[in-house]
Design a protein around this motif. Sequence first.
Motif, PDB file in Angstrom:
ATOM      1  N   PRO A  10       0.841  -1.193   0.000  1.00  0.00           N
ATOM      2  CA  PRO A  10       0.000   0.000   0.000  1.00  0.00           C
ATOM      3  C   PRO A  10       0.880   1.248   0.000  1.00  0.00           C
ATOM      4  O   PRO A  10       1.980   1.232   0.553  1.00  0.00           O
ATOM      5  N   PRO A  11       0.415   2.306  -0.655  1.00  0.00           N
ATOM      6  CA  PRO A  11       1.237   3.512  -0.690  1.00  0.00           C
ATOM      7  C   PRO A  11       1.413   4.082   0.710  1.00  0.00           C
ATOM      8  O   PRO A  11       0.491   4.058   1.525  1.00  0.00           O
ATOM      9  N   GLU A  12       2.605   4.560   0.970  1.00  0.00           N
ATOM     10  CA  GLU A  12       2.875   5.176   2.266  1.00  0.00           C
ATOM     11  C   GLU A  12       2.779   6.684   2.122  1.00  0.00           C
ATOM     12  O   GLU A  12       3.239   7.245   1.126  1.00  0.00           O
ATOM     13  N   LEU A  13       2.183   7.314   3.106  1.00  0.00           N
ATOM     14  CA  LEU A  13       2.019   8.758   3.042  1.00  0.00           C
ATOM     15  C   LEU A  13       3.075   9.441   3.917  1.00  0.00           C
ATOM     16  O   LEU A  13       3.404   8.949   4.994  1.00  0.00           O
ATOM     17  N   TYR A 237      -7.295  32.037  -0.312  1.00  0.00           N
ATOM     18  CA  TYR A 237      -5.921  32.068  -0.806  1.00  0.00           C
ATOM     19  C   TYR A 237      -5.730  31.160  -2.015  1.00  0.00           C
ATOM     20  O   TYR A 237      -6.468  30.197  -2.206  1.00  0.00           O
ATOM     21  N   LYS A 238      -4.673  31.496  -2.781  1.00  0.00           N
ATOM     22  CA  LYS A 238      -4.254  30.617  -3.877  1.00  0.00           C
ATOM     23  C   LYS A 238      -3.388  29.507  -3.277  1.00  0.00           C
ATOM     24  O   LYS A 238      -2.270  29.759  -2.846  1.00  0.00           O
ATOM     25  N   LEU A 239      -3.945  28.298  -3.192  1.00  0.00           N
ATOM     26  CA  LEU A 239      -3.257  27.178  -2.549  1.00  0.00           C
ATOM     27  C   LEU A 239      -2.934  26.092  -3.569  1.00  0.00           C
ATOM     28  O   LEU A 239      -3.652  25.906  -4.546  1.00  0.00           O
ATOM     29  N   ASP A 240      -1.855  25.347  -3.311  1.00  0.00           N
ATOM     30  CA  ASP A 240      -1.430  24.279  -4.215  1.00  0.00           C
ATOM     31  C   ASP A 240      -2.197  22.982  -3.966  1.00  0.00           C
ATOM     32  O   ASP A 240      -2.596  22.678  -2.835  1.00  0.00           O
ATOM     33  N   CYS A 241      -2.364  22.207  -5.032  1.00  0.00           N
ATOM     34  CA  CYS A 241      -2.816  20.821  -4.916  1.00  0.00           C
ATOM     35  C   CYS A 241      -1.983  19.984  -5.875  1.00  0.00           C
ATOM     36  O   CYS A 241      -1.351  20.515  -6.789  1.00  0.00           O
ATOM     37  N   CYS A 242      -1.966  18.668  -5.649  1.00  0.00           N
ATOM     38  CA  CYS A 242      -1.197  17.791  -6.534  1.00  0.00           C
ATOM     39  C   CYS A 242      -1.654  16.362  -6.308  1.00  0.00           C
ATOM     40  O   CYS A 242      -2.537  16.090  -5.498  1.00  0.00           O
ATOM     41  N   LEU A 243      -1.030  15.447  -7.040  1.00  0.00           N
ATOM     42  CA  LEU A 243      -1.251  14.018  -6.826  1.00  0.00           C
ATOM     43  C   LEU A 243       0.034  13.416  -6.268  1.00  0.00           C
ATOM     44  O   LEU A 243       1.135  13.904  -6.545  1.00  0.00           O
ATOM     45  N   SER A 244      -0.114  12.360  -5.472  1.00  0.00           N
ATOM     46  CA  SER A 244       1.063  11.711  -4.903  1.00  0.00           C
ATOM     47  C   SER A 244       1.882  11.044  -6.013  1.00  0.00           C
ATOM     48  O   SER A 244       1.431  10.939  -7.156  1.00  0.00           O
ATOM     49  N   GLU A 245       3.066  10.570  -5.656  1.00  0.00           N
ATOM     50  CA  GLU A 245       4.022  10.127  -6.688  1.00  0.00           C
ATOM     51  C   GLU A 245       3.518   8.937  -7.488  1.00  0.00           C
ATOM     52  O   GLU A 245       3.947   8.716  -8.613  1.00  0.00           O
ATOM     53  N   ARG A 246       2.562   8.175  -6.948  1.00  0.00           N
ATOM     54  CA  ARG A 246       2.013   7.035  -7.700  1.00  0.00           C
ATOM     55  C   ARG A 246       0.557   7.248  -8.108  1.00  0.00           C
ATOM     56  O   ARG A 246      -0.158   6.287  -8.440  1.00  0.00           O
ATOM     57  N   HIS A 249      -3.135   9.179  -4.346  1.00  0.00           N
ATOM     58  CA  HIS A 249      -3.783  10.121  -3.441  1.00  0.00           C
ATOM     59  C   HIS A 249      -3.805  11.532  -4.029  1.00  0.00           C
ATOM     60  O   HIS A 249      -2.889  11.936  -4.743  1.00  0.00           O
ATOM     61  N   VAL A 250      -4.875  12.232  -3.689  1.00  0.00           N
ATOM     62  CA  VAL A 250      -5.013  13.647  -4.002  1.00  0.00           C
ATOM     63  C   VAL A 250      -4.554  14.426  -2.767  1.00  0.00           C
ATOM     64  O   VAL A 250      -4.904  14.074  -1.643  1.00  0.00           O
ATOM     65  N   VAL A 251      -3.747  15.449  -2.978  1.00  0.00           N
ATOM     66  CA  VAL A 251      -3.124  16.182  -1.863  1.00  0.00           C
ATOM     67  C   VAL A 251      -3.433  17.670  -2.015  1.00  0.00           C
ATOM     68  O   VAL A 251      -3.365  18.204  -3.118  1.00  0.00           O
ATOM     69  N   SER A 252      -3.766  18.325  -0.907  1.00  0.00           N
ATOM     70  CA  SER A 252      -4.052  19.755  -0.980  1.00  0.00           C
ATOM     71  C   SER A 252      -3.592  20.481   0.272  1.00  0.00           C
ATOM     72  O   SER A 252      -3.686  19.966   1.382  1.00  0.00           O
ATOM     73  N   CYS A 253      -3.142  21.721   0.070  1.00  0.00           N
ATOM     74  CA  CYS A 253      -2.948  22.654   1.186  1.00  0.00           C
ATOM     75  C   CYS A 253      -4.313  23.023   1.767  1.00  0.00           C
ATOM     76  O   CYS A 253      -5.357  22.804   1.156  1.00  0.00           O
ATOM     77  N   SER A 254      -4.271  23.638   2.947  1.00  0.00           N
ATOM     78  CA  SER A 254      -5.492  24.102   3.576  1.00  0.00           C
ATOM     79  C   SER A 254      -5.212  25.357   4.382  1.00  0.00           C
ATOM     80  O   SER A 254      -4.087  25.571   4.847  1.00  0.00           O
ATOM     81  N   GLU A 255      -6.249  26.173   4.547  1.00  0.00           N
ATOM     82  CA  GLU A 255      -6.087  27.436   5.267  1.00  0.00           C
ATOM     83  C   GLU A 255      -6.116  27.249   6.787  1.00  0.00           C
ATOM     84  O   GLU A 255      -5.977  28.222   7.525  1.00  0.00           O
ATOM     85  N   PHE A 261      -4.919  14.579   2.566  1.00  0.00           N
ATOM     86  CA  PHE A 261      -4.716  13.497   1.592  1.00  0.00           C
ATOM     87  C   PHE A 261      -6.026  12.726   1.458  1.00  0.00           C
ATOM     88  O   PHE A 261      -6.584  12.285   2.464  1.00  0.00           O
ATOM     89  N   TRP A 262      -6.478  12.547   0.225  1.00  0.00           N
ATOM     90  CA  TRP A 262      -7.647  11.704  -0.024  1.00  0.00           C
ATOM     91  C   TRP A 262      -7.239  10.526  -0.896  1.00  0.00           C
ATOM     92  O   TRP A 262      -6.386  10.666  -1.773  1.00  0.00           O
ATOM     93  N   ASP A 263      -7.874   9.392  -0.668  1.00  0.00           N
ATOM     94  CA  ASP A 263      -7.718   8.260  -1.574  1.00  0.00           C
ATOM     95  C   ASP A 263      -8.340   8.647  -2.919  1.00  0.00           C
ATOM     96  O   ASP A 263      -9.504   9.031  -2.986  1.00  0.00           O
ATOM     97  N   LEU A 264      -7.553   8.546  -3.986  1.00  0.00           N
ATOM     98  CA  LEU A 264      -8.010   9.030  -5.288  1.00  0.00           C
ATOM     99  C   LEU A 264      -9.271   8.316  -5.754  1.00  0.00           C
ATOM    100  O   LEU A 264     -10.216   8.942  -6.216  1.00  0.00           O
ATOM    101  N   VAL A 265      -9.280   6.992  -5.628  1.00  0.00           N
ATOM    102  CA  VAL A 265     -10.396   6.201  -6.163  1.00  0.00           C
ATOM    103  C   VAL A 265     -11.606   6.262  -5.231  1.00  0.00           C
ATOM    104  O   VAL A 265     -12.738   6.531  -5.662  1.00  0.00           O
ATOM    105  N   GLU A 266     -11.365   6.029  -3.946  1.00  0.00           N
ATOM    106  CA  GLU A 266     -12.479   5.972  -2.995  1.00  0.00           C
ATOM    107  C   GLU A 266     -13.035   7.361  -2.671  1.00  0.00           C
ATOM    108  O   GLU A 266     -14.199   7.490  -2.298  1.00  0.00           O
ATOM    109  N   GLY A 267     -12.181   8.362  -2.761  1.00  0.00           N
ATOM    110  CA  GLY A 267     -12.627   9.711  -2.438  1.00  0.00           C
ATOM    111  C   GLY A 267     -12.665  10.016  -0.951  1.00  0.00           C
ATOM    112  O   GLY A 267     -13.096  11.098  -0.549  1.00  0.00           O
ATOM    113  N   VAL A 268     -12.240   9.064  -0.111  1.00  0.00           N
ATOM    114  CA  VAL A 268     -12.324   9.266   1.340  1.00  0.00           C
ATOM    115  C   VAL A 268     -11.038   9.929   1.843  1.00  0.00           C
ATOM    116  O   VAL A 268      -9.964   9.752   1.271  1.00  0.00           O
TER     117      VAL A 268
END
Length: 315
Positions: A10-13, A237-246, A249-255, A261-268
């Motif tokens: 499993p991917p490690e965060l 604010y203008k905040l960054d988001c990205c996807l993890s290296e594999r 996961h969806v990754v986002s900054c927050s105010e 981090f969210w699971d990309l497929v499950e959305g949780v």
Amino acid sequence: MAFPEPKPRPPELPQKRLKTLDCGQGAVRAVRFNVDGNYCLTCGSDKTLKLWNPLRGTLLRTYSGHGYEVLDAAGSFDNSSLCSGGGDKAVVLWDVASGQVMRKFRGHAGKVNTVQFNEEATVILSGSIDSSIRCWDCRSRRPEPVQTLDEARDGVSSVKVSDHEVLAGSVDGRMRRYDLRMGQLFSDYVGSPITCTCFSRDGQCTLVSSLDSTLRLLDKDTGELLGEYKGHKNQEYKLDCCLSERDTHVVSCSEDGKVFFWDLVEGVLALALPVGRGVVQSLAYHPTEPCLLTALGGSIQCWREEAYEAEDGAG
């Protein structure tokens, strides 16, 4: 009898804080990995750009030449040059080794939010609050851009480049994708001012964050909504988001001082990583490893997976 295939690990965060670097350049507006993930750039409100080895915590060089705060930067594919943009409306091309300004491009009518090289680092693309994207030829002496993309109806907050596409997010609530091979423009309406856009690592999807505290994953070719991710705070604010290296996961900054981090497929929601007090302004994900850089206030933080052991001298 056939044995079942071993399950992939499993991917490690990245949730173990390895380092906090006080950058000494006012507020850090953006943090960016270089192409291979060995170094990073920090953009400061004190008009400087700094190059670091984030795992060792060492400052390698400071780049001075902007007239106002630096808002974004990017490294070239061969690590020989950098580009940056900022509040002085200028786009600057730097020589990494000498720290010298090689070219300064002027033409934007407002601050430059975002800069990117093309794949060969022959062209810099810059997006500005003046609603335009400008393409600057690094090799020519001409002062004007080789091309201006002015379809946006409000400021351009984010530009990303693949080998034949330009992905742009705008405060007008639209994500525009320019297919340079086909000469076509595709537009997806999100409805809320866009703060960041990016391609998935496999190039099949686009991720877009906007000021309604929502990230959306879209099929790049059809524009179909594949997933929505909520829980973080992004309203001002203008905040960054990205996807993890594999791309798991969806990754986002927050105010609210966290990275989500969210699971990309499950959305949780998989992890809400507490970084500190205040707004996490920027983040960068390592191209091949579970390593994350975050920027909060005047410092950056380097995160790795729990099992990571720092090499001697790097911890």
